[in-house]
Design an enzyme around this catalytic site. Sequence first.
Site, PDB file in Angstrom:
ATOM      1  N   LYS A   1       0.845  -1.190   0.000  1.00  0.00           N
ATOM      2  CA  LYS A   1       0.000   0.000   0.000  1.00  0.00           C
ATOM      3  C   LYS A   1       0.883   1.243   0.000  1.00  0.00           C
ATOM      4  O   LYS A   1       1.916   1.278   0.680  1.00  0.00           O
ATOM      5  CB  LYS A   1      -0.904  -0.027   1.242  1.00  0.00           C
ATOM      6  CG  LYS A   1      -1.973   1.053   1.308  1.00  0.00           C
ATOM      7  CD  LYS A   1      -2.836   0.834   2.548  1.00  0.00           C
ATOM      8  CE  LYS A   1      -3.938   1.872   2.687  1.00  0.00           C
ATOM      9  NZ  LYS A   1      -4.766   1.623   3.896  1.00  0.00           N
TER      10      LYS A   1
ATOM     11  N   SER B   1      -9.542   1.461   3.372  1.00  0.00           N
ATOM     12  CA  SER B   1      -8.813   2.247   2.384  1.00  0.00           C
ATOM     13  C   SER B   1      -7.778   1.456   1.586  1.00  0.00           C
ATOM     14  O   SER B   1      -7.174   1.975   0.647  1.00  0.00           O
ATOM     15  CB  SER B   1      -8.096   3.403   3.087  1.00  0.00           C
ATOM     16  OG  SER B   1      -7.166   2.902   4.044  1.00  0.00           O
TER      17      SER B   1
ATOM     18  N   SER C   1      -9.539  -1.022   7.567  1.00  0.00           N
ATOM     19  CA  SER C   1      -9.092  -0.713   6.206  1.00  0.00           C
ATOM     20  C   SER C   1      -8.425  -1.867   5.476  1.00  0.00           C
ATOM     21  O   SER C   1      -8.171  -1.775   4.278  1.00  0.00           O
ATOM     22  CB  SER C   1      -8.133   0.482   6.224  1.00  0.00           C
ATOM     23  OG  SER C   1      -8.834   1.665   6.512  1.00  0.00           O
TER      24      SER C   1
END
Length: 524
Positions: free
Chosen positions: A76, A171, A195
Amino acid sequence: MLGISLREAAAAFRLGQLTPTELCRKCLAFIRETSFLNAYITVTEDVALKQAAEADLRFDQGKPLGVLDGIPFAIKDNFSTKNIETTCASQMLKGYIPPYNATVVQRLLDQGAVLMGKTNLDEFAMGSGSTDSIFGPVKNPWSYSKQFREKRKACCPDSNESSDWVITGGSSGGSAASVSAGTCYVALGSDTGGSTRNPACHCGIVGLKPTYGLVSRHGLIPLVNSMDVPGILARCVDDAATVLGVIAGHDPQDATTIQDHILPFTLPDVIDLSKLCVGIPKEYHAPGLSSEILSIWTKAADMMEKAGAKVVEVSMPHTRYSIVCYHVLCTAEVASNMARFDGLEYGHRADIKDSTEAMYSATRRGGFNDVVRGRILSGNFFLLKQNYEKYFLKAQKVRRLIADDFVNAFKSGVDILLTPTTLGDAAPYLDFIQEDNRTRSAQEDVFTQCANMAGVPAITVPAGLSSRGLPLGLQFIGQAFCEQQLLSVAKWFEKQTNFCPLVLHKTHDNGHIDKRQSKSAFSL
């Protein structure tokens, strides 16, 4: 070969049936073919090929570094990566190249894992749909499955395929999509209030949030220091356990990590539930819970009971306050963490020379999107002298009560909690963006953020398909630092549902992809 597990790929390397470079090139080709998903911000092709070639040599010499040697992974884009741009999907950090690797990244690289790239996310990880990135939203690979398309066309014959796709959740949506689409074997995300688990659930893969302090946060650009945990997204529970064994343990650069050395563990193939007590929190029957989620939740509890587990209802009375408490604490820490982005040391700087204060203001106005600015303003409001005790201090006290709910449940004899992960399946993008970020986050994080406030581990496992042909998942929550038990139970459940991850079958000229559809004992 992309349909096999991480350990199966490692075995193929050792037997000479496959080389890391061959697998790396296959993954890179898949990344290009699925680029319309927008899962990656940066594809590190040259780095990956170099790392794969080095892995080839080690296998030729019979000296692999470990089980992850040659395995493709993604990160990420809020984890620092040395000499590779790290943006947090924000204008504020566009062009920023860190001088060091996050600890979790370095530990994977030390094992010989091959970095495919940096994945897309909500700006600064503030969201639950992966729709608020300066690089555009991430599309759920399941949007292009044959079954979903056929069902969607049957109910909405006039739908526009180019805009009629569903969200990944967030996210860490880019990391979830990268694993689900088959472009890598595992990916790291961050989990502040769900997330990692939320997008894993929507993309039909496994998402693990370890115990707070088990995995180092050094190099993870912080959102909420007291809740952030690096999370693992994988195709199966065994793969998640393998990666956890590599990245967990003490880090002298993160004072919040445990002092103990963590030994990797292998999950048993035969798992006995006869001595297990499973708790069903009655407060998790939340408003808005879909009938499909309720159905698979009930079926899972019944199935575990038939396998010998004791299933009991438990009460966690402060759950109803958790999402409000989470919002107050989250925004307060956001306001503090975002203060470092002022245009002086690194990142975006507005070309304003009237005064330092004017430059600060213009930099932050141009560098942050509305969502980030809104959370900063909310957090500063809660931290004002006249509001500090009324909001922030009270929220801290409620957080303690929420954590005590978990302690009391586990003290009563419960080993594992079984809950939904989300209220329903993935929402269509055009429907999702009708609501504001705060409302959507409150809806999507309702079942997940409690574990972050309590610091306990949690994992989501695919449980079946909805009537729309989209993945549904269930969440298991365990006791602090009892990951082995949690993952063992999750593996047992995974074997019962027999849920097959989405596997790329064919890429059409129009960019749409057909997939071999997953089947599960829990399909509705």
